[in-house]
Design an enzyme around this catalytic site. Structure first.
Site, PDB file in Angstrom:
ATOM      1  N   LYS A   1     -13.199   0.636  15.941  1.00  0.00           N
ATOM      2  CA  LYS A   1     -11.791   0.041  15.904  1.00  0.00           C
ATOM      3  C   LYS A   1     -11.496   0.020  17.437  1.00  0.00           C
ATOM      4  O   LYS A   1     -10.803  -0.903  17.759  1.00  0.00           O
ATOM      5  CB  LYS A   1     -10.884   0.819  15.165  1.00  0.00           C
ATOM      6  CG  LYS A   1     -10.852   0.298  13.761  1.00  0.00           C
ATOM      7  CD  LYS A   1      -9.852   0.863  12.831  1.00  0.00           C
ATOM      8  CE  LYS A   1     -10.130   0.224  11.385  1.00  0.00           C
ATOM      9  NZ  LYS A   1      -9.671   0.955  10.292  1.00  0.00           N
TER      10      LYS A   1
ATOM     11  N   LYS B   1       8.959 -16.711 -10.493  1.00  0.00           N
ATOM     12  CA  LYS B   1       8.076 -15.532 -11.216  1.00  0.00           C
ATOM     13  C   LYS B   1       6.992 -16.270 -11.957  1.00  0.00           C
ATOM     14  O   LYS B   1       7.315 -17.198 -12.649  1.00  0.00           O
ATOM     15  CB  LYS B   1       9.012 -14.702 -12.127  1.00  0.00           C
ATOM     16  CG  LYS B   1       8.437 -13.543 -12.627  1.00  0.00           C
ATOM     17  CD  LYS B   1       9.260 -12.778 -13.744  1.00  0.00           C
ATOM     18  CE  LYS B   1       8.593 -11.708 -14.155  1.00  0.00           C
ATOM     19  NZ  LYS B   1       9.175 -11.174 -15.397  1.00  0.00           N
TER      20      LYS B   1
ATOM     21  N   ASP C   1      -3.845  -9.965  13.058  1.00  0.00           N
ATOM     22  CA  ASP C   1      -4.038  -8.472  13.458  1.00  0.00           C
ATOM     23  C   ASP C   1      -2.826  -8.519  14.540  1.00  0.00           C
ATOM     24  O   ASP C   1      -3.284  -8.917  15.862  1.00  0.00           O
ATOM     25  CB  ASP C   1      -5.380  -8.381  13.913  1.00  0.00           C
ATOM     26  CG  ASP C   1      -5.674  -6.978  14.128  1.00  0.00           C
ATOM     27  OD1 ASP C   1      -4.730  -6.138  14.771  1.00  0.00           O
ATOM     28  OD2 ASP C   1      -6.743  -6.317  13.728  1.00  0.00           O
TER      29      ASP C   1
ATOM     30  N   PHE D   1      -3.646   3.107  15.213  1.00  0.00           N
ATOM     31  CA  PHE D   1      -4.235   4.042  14.184  1.00  0.00           C
ATOM     32  C   PHE D   1      -5.100   3.737  13.219  1.00  0.00           C
ATOM     33  O   PHE D   1      -5.424   2.370  13.239  1.00  0.00           O
ATOM     34  CB  PHE D   1      -2.732   4.469  13.278  1.00  0.00           C
ATOM     35  CG  PHE D   1      -2.013   5.645  13.962  1.00  0.00           C
ATOM     36  CD1 PHE D   1      -1.443   5.491  15.248  1.00  0.00           C
ATOM     37  CD2 PHE D   1      -2.213   6.794  13.236  1.00  0.00           C
ATOM     38  CE1 PHE D   1      -0.790   6.808  15.800  1.00  0.00           C
ATOM     39  CE2 PHE D   1      -0.916   7.915  13.533  1.00  0.00           C
ATOM     40  CZ  PHE D   1      -0.597   7.741  14.872  1.00  0.00           C
TER      41      PHE D   1
ATOM     42  N   LYS E   1     -10.679  -3.825  18.425  1.00  0.00           N
ATOM     43  CA  LYS E   1      -9.423  -3.909  18.875  1.00  0.00           C
ATOM     44  C   LYS E   1      -9.173  -4.113  20.540  1.00  0.00           C
ATOM     45  O   LYS E   1      -8.011  -4.567  20.998  1.00  0.00           O
ATOM     46  CB  LYS E   1      -8.354  -3.021  18.342  1.00  0.00           C
ATOM     47  CG  LYS E   1      -8.601  -2.904  16.715  1.00  0.00           C
ATOM     48  CD  LYS E   1      -7.430  -3.404  15.914  1.00  0.00           C
ATOM     49  CE  LYS E   1      -7.874  -3.223  14.473  1.00  0.00           C
ATOM     50  NZ  LYS E   1      -6.867  -3.674  13.530  1.00  0.00           N
TER      51      LYS E   1
ATOM     52  N   ASN F   1       0.936  -1.253   0.090  1.00  0.00           N
ATOM     53  CA  ASN F   1       0.002   0.066  -0.020  1.00  0.00           C
ATOM     54  C   ASN F   1       0.917   1.164  -0.139  1.00  0.00           C
ATOM     55  O   ASN F   1       2.198   0.981   0.074  1.00  0.00           O
ATOM     56  CB  ASN F   1      -0.926  -0.053   1.283  1.00  0.00           C
ATOM     57  CG  ASN F   1      -0.128  -0.278   2.551  1.00  0.00           C
ATOM     58  OD1 ASN F   1       0.617   0.870   3.032  1.00  0.00           O
ATOM     59  ND2 ASN F   1      -0.436  -1.232   3.204  1.00  0.00           N
TER      60      ASN F   1
END
Ligand code: CTP
Length: 411
Positions: free
Chosen positions: A349, A297, A316, A335, A353, A218
């Site tokens: 969250k 590959k 997690d 975060f 969490k 990301n």
């Protein structure tokens, strides 16, 4: 766009003292940086320092006449040592030679710089000392004794670094680089909210291998997490940073562990977590990974059909740490990078969490940038930290964490 932040040494008055040593050449760069950071700098040089670099150079770079003698008649009261030390917020001696350190340790005052160090009001004007000398001189018991005495007297000893020396030898005793000294000076002015605490931080993205050359990842740059690690270290904490693949320099004084995948990050964090007081999970951990990464590959097979591969969920990390038994569990901060409904998702969250604090930010807009805006969500409500540099926000966040932190129960 937020306004450019004020430089880190804005409104600070510094005395930069140079004693004799080849590292004086680095002090020219140092004074430039200090001025760029917003400080006014009064340079004071010993006679020996003037053998290595001229006061003309230092005057040009600091924009102030350099003080070299306690008998300088320009000061109307003829008390340069009092005048310079009374207006200073800190005195930095860089380079500090072995001889000068010995003088400081003994409280001698036979020339202007040592006189000024002795005369400074020590409760509001700290003394920072950057040793610079040959490795044998540094290792000598007399020098080590003197340095220990300086520390006991409240001075902050910066470095020395290690590496090639001007004399051709290799070892400890190099003066830190100008940028490192600047960072140390900036850190010395930060409030010590987390003195005696330890903080574990995750940062950056993770790479989830598809095959040896491709991955799922990301846009996280790691900048916010690195800023949190730096701010925690500046606040006096012992900091461990577990970083995904990013190209960022390690903040000074921070222990860094590099990882690539979510599972590696998990495996690095879990054994470390019980040994830290606070855990701040800033990493943008990839939620899924290919179930089976190709050994070689993946090649096009000519059919025009792309390959398919199954994804599986990554562990997690934050939720796992937050579920550790109470006596092993650090105080956890998560975060939430969201693209919409920031507070609602952050509150969700917080529950999911099981952590006492979630820091929300609008994800895609902030990735890679140097500024950000945060909203803190906890049981008591919400609090916004308006747009600022990531470092300024990280410092504010560290103060908020310190105010909320509760030590875990003893085992
Ligand atoms: N986190 C983590 N391990 C994961 C996923 C997330 O430690 N495998 C942490 C992040 O570091 C962050 C918090 O959990 O502190 C929230 O991450 P985020 O990606 O926003 O949330 P997710 O739990 O992945 O939920 P969603 O993707 O549904 O928003």
């Amino acid at each position: 766009m937020s306004q450019a932040p004020p430089p880190d040494l804005q409104d600070k008055h510094l005395v930069l003292g140079l004693s004799g040593g080849i590292a004086c050449y680095k002090s020219a760069e140092l004074v430039r940086l200090l001025v760029q950071f917003g400080a006014t700098v009064q340079v004071v040089m010993t006679e020996a320092a003037c053998q290595f670099i001229t006061p003309v150079t230092m005057q040009a770079l600091s924009g102030r006449p350099v003080l070299v003698s306690q008998w300088d008649e320009r000061a109307p009261n003829n008390m340069a040592h009092i005048n310079a030390s009374r207006e200073a917020d800190a005195v930095l001696v860089a380079p500090a030679s072995a001889d000068f350190i010995a003088k400081l340790a003994q409280g001698r005052a036979d020339e202007l710089l040592s006189l000024l160090c002795l005369a400074r009001p020590s409760e509001r004007c700290p003394l920072l000392v950057a040793p610079a000398m040959n490795r044998e001189m540094w290792a000598h018991p007399a020098t080590q004794r003197n340095v220990a005495q300086l520390r006991a007297d409240g001075a902050l000893v910066l470095g020395p670094g290690s590496g090639d020396q001007a004399c051709g030898e290799v070892g400890d005793g190099r003066m830190l680089e100008a940028a490192e000294l600047c960072d140390e000076l900036v850190a010395s002015f930060q409030p010590k909210h987390l003195a005696g605490r330890s903080v574990l931080v995750t940062a950056g993205p993770t790479f989830e291998a598809i095959d040896p050359v491709r991955c799922i990842t990301n846009h996280s740059s790691g900048k916010m997490g690195f800023a949190v690690a730096r701010a925690a270290a500046e606040a006096g904490a012992r900091v461990t940073l577990v970083a995904g693949p990013v190209h960022l320099p390690t903040p000074r004084g921070v222990r860094r562990i590099d990882v690539t995948s979510a599972r590696q990050m998990h495996d690095a964090v879990l054994p470390l977590a019980p040994g830290h007081d606070i855990f701040v999970a800033t990493a943008a951990v990839a939620d899924w990974r290919p179930l089976q990464a190709g050994e070689h590959k993946l090649k096009k097979d000519g059919s025009g059909r792309p390959p398919t591969f199954e994804l599986t969920e990554n562990p997690d990390i934050l939720a796992t740490v937050a579920r550790l038994p109470a006596e092993q569990r650090p105080w956890c901060v998560g975060f939430a990078a969201e693209s919409e409904n920031l507070v609602r998702h952050a509150r969700d969250k917080l529950q999911r969490k099981g952590v006492p604090l979630i820091v929300g930010n609008l994800g895609p807009a902030t990735f890679g940038r140097d500024d950000n805006a945060l909203v803190l969500v906890d049981a008591a409500g919400e609090r916004e930290l308006p747009a600022a540099s990531k470092l300024a926000l990280a410092r504010a966040l560290v103060a908020e964490i310190a105010a909320r932190y509760r030590p875990r129960p003893n085992p």
